[in-house]
Design a protein around this motif. Structure first.
Motif, mmCIF file in Angstrom:
data_model
loop_
_atom_site.group_PDB
_atom_site.id
_atom_site.type_symbol
_atom_site.label_atom_id
_atom_site.label_comp_id
_atom_site.label_asym_id
_atom_site.label_seq_id
_atom_site.Cartn_x
_atom_site.Cartn_y
_atom_site.Cartn_z
ATOM 1 N N ASP A 1 0.772 -1.260 0.214
ATOM 2 C CA ASP A 1 0.246 0.136 -0.168
ATOM 3 C C ASP A 1 1.066 1.164 -0.177
ATOM 4 O O ASP A 1 1.861 0.999 0.331
ATOM 5 N N VAL A 2 0.487 2.053 -0.948
ATOM 6 C CA VAL A 2 0.808 3.989 -0.827
ATOM 7 C C VAL A 2 -0.012 5.010 -0.046
ATOM 8 O O VAL A 2 -0.850 4.716 -0.940
ATOM 9 N N ARG A 3 0.048 5.197 0.917
ATOM 10 C CA ARG A 3 -0.919 6.773 0.921
ATOM 11 C C ARG A 3 -0.226 7.935 1.441
ATOM 12 O O ARG A 3 1.006 8.254 0.965
ATOM 13 N N GLU B 1 3.306 7.683 2.445
ATOM 14 C CA GLU B 1 3.677 6.749 3.309
ATOM 15 C C GLU B 1 3.498 5.133 3.004
ATOM 16 O O GLU B 1 2.555 5.168 1.984
ATOM 17 N N VAL C 1 3.516 1.142 2.428
ATOM 18 C CA VAL C 1 3.529 0.232 3.426
ATOM 19 C C VAL C 1 3.534 -1.135 3.015
ATOM 20 O O VAL C 1 3.754 -1.842 1.521
ATOM 21 N N THR C 2 4.509 -1.753 4.206
ATOM 22 C CA THR C 2 4.901 -3.487 3.629
ATOM 23 C C THR C 2 4.333 -4.099 3.505
ATOM 24 O O THR C 2 3.096 -4.213 4.389
ATOM 25 N N SER D 1 5.158 0.950 8.323
ATOM 26 C CA SER D 1 5.250 2.471 7.629
ATOM 27 C C SER D 1 6.494 2.167 6.924
ATOM 28 O O SER D 1 6.922 2.603 8.619
ATOM 29 N N PHE E 1 7.705 6.330 5.745
ATOM 30 C CA PHE E 1 7.258 7.779 5.811
ATOM 31 C C PHE E 1 8.545 8.616 4.655
ATOM 32 O O PHE E 1 9.979 8.720 5.518
ATOM 33 N N ALA F 1 10.792 7.734 2.015
ATOM 34 C CA ALA F 1 9.533 6.473 2.925
ATOM 35 C C ALA F 1 9.982 4.938 2.980
ATOM 36 O O ALA F 1 10.302 4.377 3.370
ATOM 37 N N ALA G 1 11.327 2.249 5.966
ATOM 38 C CA ALA G 1 10.251 1.153 5.666
ATOM 39 C C ALA G 1 11.880 0.108 5.872
ATOM 40 O O ALA G 1 11.763 -0.664 6.510
ATOM 41 N N ARG H 1 -0.026 10.419 13.843
ATOM 42 C CA ARG H 1 -1.881 10.124 12.907
ATOM 43 C C ARG H 1 -2.716 11.220 12.404
ATOM 44 O O ARG H 1 -3.727 11.028 11.882
#
Ligand SMILES: O=C([O-])C(=O)C[C@H](O)[C@@H](O)C(=O)[O-]
Ligand SMILES: [Mg+2]
Length: 431
Positions: free
Chosen positions: A9-11, A39, A41-42, A47, A49, A123, A127, A390
């Motif tokens: 995921d990448v936010r 962000e 995410v693996t 996460s 940043f 980021a 991570a 957050r």
């Protein structure tokens, strides 16, 4: 233990952060400025940043880049650059466009892509470091110093944003003359222990800025001083200022625009010149260095494309006997941590780095980074060594969502027009 480093995921969270009314040659900072929080995410739920510019032209590249990273490895930093190279940039974003009010010269598709990818690279490194239990500096080859020195970034400044404009208050006061600049420098020294001072110039006629630097030299004898008018002066004016301040300047930063003009000033004054405008890409290095146009390059990992590119730039500078240090725009703690990690790995960092961080009263970290004696300690904790809050991100994102669009693209000239309706960013050279 084997880790799954696959990106799942990448936010992307655009935010608006408070900014005081700092003056520069194009105008004044708006009360809030855009940044983008990235962000990554693996598969293991780790996460990482990063942060970068948050204006629309960066956001429109960040989304497709984020989508293309799903399924790749956070450790694949070379591949990240290749993926970014494939992003299509809208021609309207680059044709005859300037970036950040011209502070990085003419906009190009590559510069845009590199500015976006820098936030993703940081980021991924964050991570990766968390996954491996290693600090980012170790992933970059290891630190050669335990703390990184920063300079006080002095600005001419109004006491407050214009009456009636929504903003956060600050306690720095006004600085529109030499006494105000010295007072601001005192506060910087008291609060953070900085011993180098850089004044953002190009705001008032050169004689007034010479007087401000002289006042600083008198108030802080022996402290390294810099003046940066962002190319607002002609060659002749630059020479006049250099001659007037040669005994107190560590360097003069981007007095004039373009490699030839900078080389002319360097040749005729002997005062070292620094830049974040005339050398902003690898392609510009050869001509500038062979002409002797710059003696210090101010890298900025945001626009050089990340921490690894910053190290490469530093190595090239070293080979040519050119100094290296760091430029800064408005940024938060994630970027200060990233700057500190990369700066800790660069041998021969002889000049304190720039940072806007003290001007930012808001941050997205649970705990702000601190300066002790003007230095930030290099973290040995995994990743960047910072924790993102957050709720704070959400609060600043809400502000971005609520904005009618007038603050989502930085525009210092528009902010100036609120106080002075006839204002247009002056053509350079202005003096
Ligand atoms: O040349 C520089 O140091 C900068 O571009 C730093 C910042 O952009 C500064 O001028 C600003 O934000 O007004
Ligand atoms: Mg500069």
């Amino acid at each position: 233990m084997t880790r799954d480093l696959t990106i799942t995921d990448v936010r992307l969270t655009p935010i608006l952060v408070a900014d005081p009314p700092l003056l520069n040659t194009s105008g004044v900072h708006q009360p809030y400025t855009p940044r983008l929080i990235v962000e990554v995410v693996t598969a293991d739920g780790i996460s990482g940043f990063g942060e970068t510019y948050g204006d629309g032209k960066y956001l429109e590249l960040a989304r497709p880049l984020a989508d293309r990273l799903i399924g790749r490895q956070v450790s694949d930093l070379g591949g990240l650059l290749t993926v970014a190279d494939e992003l299509t940039v809208d021609r309207a974003r680059v044709d005859n466009q300037l970036d950040v009010g011209g502070q990085r010269g003419v906009q190009t598709a590559d510069k845009l892509r590199l500015s976006v990818v820098s936030g993703f690279e940081v980021a991924c490194l964050d991570a990766l470091g968390k996954a491996l239990g290693l600090p980012v500096h170790a992933l970059l080859g290891g630190k050669v110093r335990d703390a990184v020195e920063y300079s006080a970034y002095l600005f001419y400044k109004y006491a407050a944003h214009p009456e009636g404009v929504p903003c956060e208050k600050d306690d720095w006061g006004a600085a529109v003359d030499p006494a105000g600049v010295v007072e601001q420098a005192r506060k910087f020294k008291e609060r953070y222990g900085f011993t180098s001072f850089k004044l953002k110039g190009g705001v008032f006629p050169p004689d007034e800025e010479i007087a401000a630097v002289r006042a600083l030299a008198e108030a802080f004898p022996g402290h390294p001083l810099r003046l940066d008018p962002n190319g607002a002066w002609s060659v002749e004016t630059s020479i006049k200022v250099a001659d007037a301040l040669r005994d107190v300047l560590e360097y003069l930063e981007d007095p004039t625009l373009g490699t030839h003009a900078m080389a002319d000033v360097a040749r005729r004054t002997g005062v070292p010149l620094a830049t974040n405008m005339c050398v902003t890409t690898f392609a510009e290095i050869k001509e500038a260095f062979t002409q002797g146009a710059v003696q210090v390059v101010l890298s900025d990992h945001h626009y050089w494309g990340g921490l690894r590119n910053t190290q490469q730039l530093a190595a090239i500078c070293r080979a040519f006997g050119v100094g290296v240090s760091m430029h800064s725009n408005t940024h938060l703690g994630i970027s200060l941590a990233a700057m500190t990690h990369v700066a800790s790995t660069v041998p021969g960092l002889h000049h304190a780095c720039d940072s806007h961080y003290p001007w930012q009263s808001e941050d997205v970290l649970t705990e702000r980074l601190t300066f002790e004696d003007g230095r930030v300690t290099v973290s040995d904790a995994p990743g960047l060594g910072v924790e993102v809050d957050r709720e704070k991100v959400e609060f600043l994102h809400r502000r971005w969502l609520d904005d009618d669009g007038s603050l989502r693209d930085r525009d210092d000239a528009a902010a100036m027009r609120i106080a002075d309706p006839g204002w247009v960013a002056p053509a350079v050279p202005r003096w």
